[in-house]
Design a protein around this motif. Structure first.
Motif, short mmCIF file in Angstrom:
data_model
loop_
_atom_site.label_atom_id
_atom_site.label_comp_id
_atom_site.label_asym_id
_atom_site.label_seq_id
_atom_site.Cartn_x
_atom_site.Cartn_y
_atom_site.Cartn_z
N ILE A 60 36.91 -27.32 -29.58
CA ILE A 60 36.85 -26.19 -29.30
C ILE A 60 34.94 -26.22 -29.37
O ILE A 60 35.42 -26.56 -30.55
CB ILE A 60 37.06 -25.02 -29.13
N ILE A 61 34.47 -25.97 -28.85
CA ILE A 61 32.76 -26.15 -28.57
C ILE A 61 32.47 -24.54 -29.04
O ILE A 61 31.42 -24.48 -29.89
CB ILE A 61 32.47 -26.72 -27.83
N GLU A 73 34.78 -23.31 -24.33
CA GLU A 73 34.35 -24.61 -24.16
C GLU A 73 34.74 -25.44 -24.65
O GLU A 73 35.08 -25.06 -25.90
CB GLU A 73 32.61 -24.44 -23.82
N ILE A 74 35.29 -26.80 -24.14
CA ILE A 74 35.86 -27.62 -24.77
C ILE A 74 35.56 -29.09 -24.40
O ILE A 74 35.14 -29.55 -23.29
CB ILE A 74 37.75 -27.75 -24.52
N LEU A 98 39.77 -21.31 -18.66
CA LEU A 98 39.49 -20.27 -17.99
C LEU A 98 41.14 -19.16 -18.73
O LEU A 98 41.95 -19.69 -18.05
CB LEU A 98 39.32 -19.44 -17.05
N TYR A 99 40.96 -18.48 -19.59
CA TYR A 99 42.36 -18.40 -19.62
C TYR A 99 42.72 -16.51 -19.51
O TYR A 99 41.31 -15.68 -19.74
CB TYR A 99 42.88 -17.98 -21.79
N VAL A 137 35.89 -26.40 -13.95
CA VAL A 137 36.79 -25.41 -14.85
C VAL A 137 38.24 -25.52 -14.28
O VAL A 137 38.94 -25.82 -13.88
CB VAL A 137 36.26 -24.15 -14.09
N VAL A 138 39.21 -25.37 -15.92
CA VAL A 138 40.23 -25.22 -15.43
C VAL A 138 40.79 -23.92 -16.34
O VAL A 138 40.93 -23.43 -16.80
CB VAL A 138 41.48 -26.32 -16.70
N ILE A 139 41.88 -23.42 -14.74
CA ILE A 139 42.26 -22.12 -15.29
C ILE A 139 43.36 -22.07 -15.80
O ILE A 139 44.83 -22.91 -15.53
CB ILE A 139 43.20 -21.26 -14.00
N ALA A 140 43.85 -21.87 -17.26
CA ALA A 140 44.77 -22.27 -18.20
C ALA A 140 46.19 -21.40 -18.06
O ALA A 140 45.90 -20.55 -17.77
CB ALA A 140 44.34 -22.33 -20.00
#
Length: 187
Positions: A60-61, A73-74, A98-99, A137-140
């Motif tokens: 994690i950034i 942001e990872i 994005l969780y 972008v990944v929807i978790a």
């Protein structure tokens, strides 16, 4: 009836070993993942891989709560056998997760390792320093936060020495555990 303890012990150890190696991302999510799809391919063209399910690891950034949910942001890192981000200097870029609900950003803070399973939504262009950076972008669907190992407990005394108050009379000429034992003989 005679029980063969060695056989029972081997079976018990094998069961514990198998249970200890359970993946951190659930089987339904892992079954949807395209094994041939790499981070590099998605990073080059996230829109072409929209809807693909991926499992990525990283560090994690930054994390912040928004109206959409928690945006993390990872920095991508290669995953080891267990799915944890490796402690290596190699990376292929950054991505956003994005969780959809609230995550506490005090827990999901900078430097923590995560493994994310989710669906590629596309890309989002955001500033990174003085440039505009295109983040995939990944929807978790699932996020696993790895334990923080930087705060491992250390022994309360230096390793080569014994605990405070312990004394071995055979070490007397070379080892003085107490400062008042260093008495010089009078001449």
């Amino acid at each position: 009836m005679r029980v063969k303890w060695a056989g029972c012990a081997i079976i018990l150890i094998a069961m514990l070993f198998v249970m200890g190696c359970a993946p951190v991302i659930s089987k339904p999510v892992r079954d949807q993942v395209d094994k041939n799809l790499t981070f590099r391919e998605v990073f080059k063209d996230p829109e072409a891989h929209k809807g693909s399910v991926v499992v990525w690891a990283g560090v994690i950034i930054d994390a912040k709560n928004t109206q959409e949910g928690t945006l993390i942001e990872i920095l991508q890192k290669p995953a080891d056998f267990f799915g944890a981000p490796e402690e290596a200097d190699t990376t292929e870029g950054r991505f956003l997760v994005l969780y959809p609900s609230y995550l506490d950003v005090a827990v999901y803070n900078k430097g923590r390792g995560v493994t994310v399973g989710g669906e590629v939504e596309g890309k989002r262009i955001m500033p990174l320093g003085e440039i505009q950076y295109a983040y995939p972008v990944v929807i978790a669907k699932e996020i696993y936060l790895w334990p923080d190992t930087t705060k491992e407990r250390l022994a309360p005394y230096p390793y080569p020495y014994y605990p405070w108050g312990w004394y071995d009379p055979f070490w007397r000429p070379w080892y003085y555990p107490y400062p008042y034992d260093r008495v010089r003989p009078r001449r």
